[in-house]
Design a protein around this motif. Structure first.
Motif, PDB file in Angstrom:
ATOM      1  N   SER A 121       0.838  -1.207   0.000  1.00 15.92           N
ATOM      2  CA  SER A 121       0.000   0.000   0.000  1.00 15.92           C
ATOM      3  C   SER A 121       0.870   1.253   0.000  1.00 15.92           C
ATOM      4  O   SER A 121       0.579   2.232  -0.703  1.00 15.92           O
ATOM      5  CB  SER A 121      -0.925   0.018   1.217  1.00 15.92           C
ATOM      6  OG  SER A 121      -1.837  -1.052   1.160  1.00 15.92           O
TER       7      SER A 121
ATOM      8  N   THR B 203      -9.916   2.493  -0.097  1.00 20.53           N
ATOM      9  CA  THR B 203     -11.031   1.721   0.419  1.00 20.53           C
ATOM     10  C   THR B 203     -10.581   0.962   1.655  1.00 20.53           C
ATOM     11  O   THR B 203      -9.553   0.292   1.639  1.00 20.53           O
ATOM     12  CB  THR B 203     -11.580   0.739  -0.630  1.00 20.53           C
ATOM     13  OG1 THR B 203     -10.576  -0.203  -0.962  1.00 20.53           O
ATOM     14  CG2 THR B 203     -12.035   1.466  -1.879  1.00 20.53           C
ATOM     15  N   ALA B 204     -11.332   1.121   2.711  1.00 21.73           N
ATOM     16  CA  ALA B 204     -11.023   0.462   3.973  1.00 21.73           C
ATOM     17  C   ALA B 204     -12.183   0.677   4.924  1.00 21.73           C
ATOM     18  O   ALA B 204     -12.907   1.664   4.823  1.00 21.73           O
ATOM     19  CB  ALA B 204      -9.753   1.029   4.581  1.00 21.73           C
TER      20      ALA B 204
ATOM     21  N   ARG C  10      -7.642   5.859   6.805  1.00 22.96           N
ATOM     22  CA  ARG C  10      -7.792   6.454   5.474  1.00 22.96           C
ATOM     23  C   ARG C  10      -7.364   7.909   5.476  1.00 22.96           C
ATOM     24  O   ARG C  10      -6.657   8.347   4.575  1.00 22.96           O
ATOM     25  CB  ARG C  10      -9.249   6.343   5.007  1.00 22.96           C
ATOM     26  CG  ARG C  10      -9.736   4.927   4.831  1.00 22.96           C
ATOM     27  CD  ARG C  10     -11.174   4.894   4.388  1.00 22.96           C
ATOM     28  NE  ARG C  10     -12.029   5.683   5.268  1.00 22.96           N
ATOM     29  CZ  ARG C  10     -13.257   5.347   5.606  1.00 22.96           C
ATOM     30  NH1 ARG C  10     -13.792   4.254   5.114  1.00 22.96           N
ATOM     31  NH2 ARG C  10     -13.973   6.099   6.397  1.00 22.96           N
TER      32      ARG C  10
ATOM     33  N   SER D 268     -15.653   3.194   2.628  1.00 20.99           N
ATOM     34  CA  SER D 268     -15.583   2.082   3.565  1.00 20.99           C
ATOM     35  C   SER D 268     -15.452   0.737   2.862  1.00 20.99           C
ATOM     36  O   SER D 268     -15.278  -0.281   3.509  1.00 20.99           O
ATOM     37  CB  SER D 268     -16.797   2.087   4.496  1.00 20.99           C
ATOM     38  OG  SER D 268     -17.972   2.010   3.744  1.00 20.99           O
ATOM     39  N   GLY D 269     -15.518   0.720   1.552  1.00 23.58           N
ATOM     40  CA  GLY D 269     -15.301  -0.536   0.845  1.00 23.58           C
ATOM     41  C   GLY D 269     -15.579  -0.431  -0.634  1.00 23.58           C
ATOM     42  O   GLY D 269     -16.474   0.298  -1.053  1.00 23.58           O
ATOM     43  N   ARG D 270     -14.831  -1.143  -1.413  1.00 21.06           N
ATOM     44  CA  ARG D 270     -14.972  -1.146  -2.867  1.00 21.06           C
ATOM     45  C   ARG D 270     -16.373  -1.597  -3.274  1.00 21.06           C
ATOM     46  O   ARG D 270     -16.934  -1.103  -4.247  1.00 21.06           O
ATOM     47  CB  ARG D 270     -13.913  -2.085  -3.448  1.00 21.06           C
ATOM     48  CG  ARG D 270     -13.832  -2.086  -4.941  1.00 21.06           C
ATOM     49  CD  ARG D 270     -12.883  -3.145  -5.441  1.00 21.06           C
ATOM     50  NE  ARG D 270     -11.515  -2.859  -5.124  1.00 21.06           N
ATOM     51  CZ  ARG D 270     -10.523  -2.891  -6.001  1.00 21.06           C
ATOM     52  NH1 ARG D 270     -10.772  -3.196  -7.248  1.00 21.06           N
ATOM     53  NH2 ARG D 270      -9.295  -2.641  -5.626  1.00 21.06           N
ATOM     54  N   LYS D 271     -16.948  -2.521  -2.514  1.00 16.65           N
ATOM     55  CA  LYS D 271     -18.275  -3.046  -2.859  1.00 16.65           C
ATOM     56  C   LYS D 271     -19.368  -1.990  -2.739  1.00 16.65           C
ATOM     57  O   LYS D 271     -20.449  -2.157  -3.299  1.00 16.65           O
ATOM     58  CB  LYS D 271     -18.600  -4.250  -1.984  1.00 16.65           C
ATOM     59  CG  LYS D 271     -18.795  -3.905  -0.522  1.00 16.65           C
ATOM     60  CD  LYS D 271     -19.025  -5.142   0.327  1.00 16.65           C
ATOM     61  CE  LYS D 271     -19.234  -4.853   1.771  1.00 16.65           C
ATOM     62  NZ  LYS D 271     -18.483  -3.806   2.407  1.00 16.65           N
TER      63      LYS D 271
ATOM     64  N   VAL E 171      -7.003   2.555  -7.324  1.00 11.50           N
ATOM     65  CA  VAL E 171      -7.810   2.059  -6.217  1.00 11.50           C
ATOM     66  C   VAL E 171      -6.834   1.389  -5.265  1.00 11.50           C
ATOM     67  O   VAL E 171      -6.130   0.455  -5.642  1.00 11.50           O
ATOM     68  CB  VAL E 171      -8.880   1.046  -6.678  1.00 11.50           C
ATOM     69  CG1 VAL E 171      -9.656   0.515  -5.478  1.00 11.50           C
ATOM     70  CG2 VAL E 171      -9.824   1.690  -7.684  1.00 11.50           C
TER      71      VAL E 171
ATOM     72  N   ASP F  26      -6.628  -0.514  -1.750  1.00 10.16           N
ATOM     73  CA  ASP F  26      -7.346  -1.173  -0.666  1.00 10.16           C
ATOM     74  C   ASP F  26      -6.444  -1.194   0.563  1.00 10.16           C
ATOM     75  O   ASP F  26      -5.333  -1.729   0.504  1.00 10.16           O
ATOM     76  CB  ASP F  26      -7.730  -2.604  -1.069  1.00 10.16           C
ATOM     77  CG  ASP F  26      -8.726  -2.625  -2.219  1.00 10.16           C
ATOM     78  OD1 ASP F  26      -9.724  -1.892  -2.151  1.00 10.16           O
ATOM     79  OD2 ASP F  26      -8.493  -3.371  -3.183  1.00 10.16           O
TER      80      ASP F  26
ATOM     81  N   PRO G  44      -5.922  -2.623   4.143  1.00  7.05           N
ATOM     82  CA  PRO G  44      -6.435  -3.713   4.990  1.00  7.05           C
ATOM     83  C   PRO G  44      -6.621  -3.265   6.434  1.00  7.05           C
ATOM     84  O   PRO G  44      -5.944  -2.358   6.903  1.00  7.05           O
ATOM     85  CB  PRO G  44      -5.337  -4.774   4.891  1.00  7.05           C
ATOM     86  CG  PRO G  44      -4.095  -3.986   4.641  1.00  7.05           C
ATOM     87  CD  PRO G  44      -4.512  -2.804   3.815  1.00  7.05           C
TER      88      PRO G  44
END
Length: 166
Positions: free
Chosen positions: A20, A38-39, A45, A140-143, A156, A158, A160
């Motif tokens: 990262s 995203t996390a 973040r 808060s998340g890619r989804k 992007v 991510d 962890p």
């Protein structure tokens, strides 16, 4: 309206894995483009965005979406113009936290409020695309992000949680 962060952290000070940090360093060397971090909440973040700006040698302008987005037609666009003009004038990076509030998965247009919300998002995308500096979005998340929007992003990253440093 936006707040300028006083930045003290280096990238190495943020509890992130080496991969990262390497991604953020690459972004810092290019000093342009849009990145989404995203996390889950609590995953640093904001600290990652601050340390990215410090590595680039610029200020970080934190944009409070609650103060920018307006229920009055045309006001959101005016507010965004001010934010982007300030960032351009000071060569600052922009930071939009909780970006999934704006760029979440789209639903159908049910009324005029939905239509104007879509216009606001389209205008923000236009401003981001025309901005010559770095724009950092946090989610808060890619989804949670609309896939069509993710395709427009240059990076992007991510993050962890809990961090796996090393």
């Amino acid at each position: 309206m936006p707040k300028v962060s006083k930045i003290a952290l280096q990238l190495e000070d943020v509890a992130l894995p080496a991969s990262s940090i390497a991604q953020l360093r690459k972004i810092a060397t290019e000093s342009a483009g849009t990145v989404i971090l995203t996390a889950p909440p609590g995953a640093q973040r904001t600290q990652a965005a601050e340390s990215l700006a410090r590595t680039m040698g610029c200020a970080l302008v934190r944009v409070d979406l609650a103060q920018v987005v307006s229920r009055f037609i045309g006001e959101t666009e005016k507010n965004l113009d001010l934010v982007f003009a300030e960032a351009a004038a000071s060569s600052a990076a922009l930071f939009f936290d909780e970006a999934d509030a704006l760029f979440g998965k789209r639903s159908g247009v049910k009324d005029s409020h939905d239509r104007y919300a879509n216009v606001d998002v389209a205008y923000l995308l236009q401003k981001i695309g025309a901005h010559s500096g770095v724009v950092v979005l946090a989610s808060s998340g890619r989804k949670n992000i609309d896939p069509a929007f993710l395709r427009r992003l240059r990076y992007v990253v991510d993050l962890p949680w809990p961090p796996k440093v090393g």
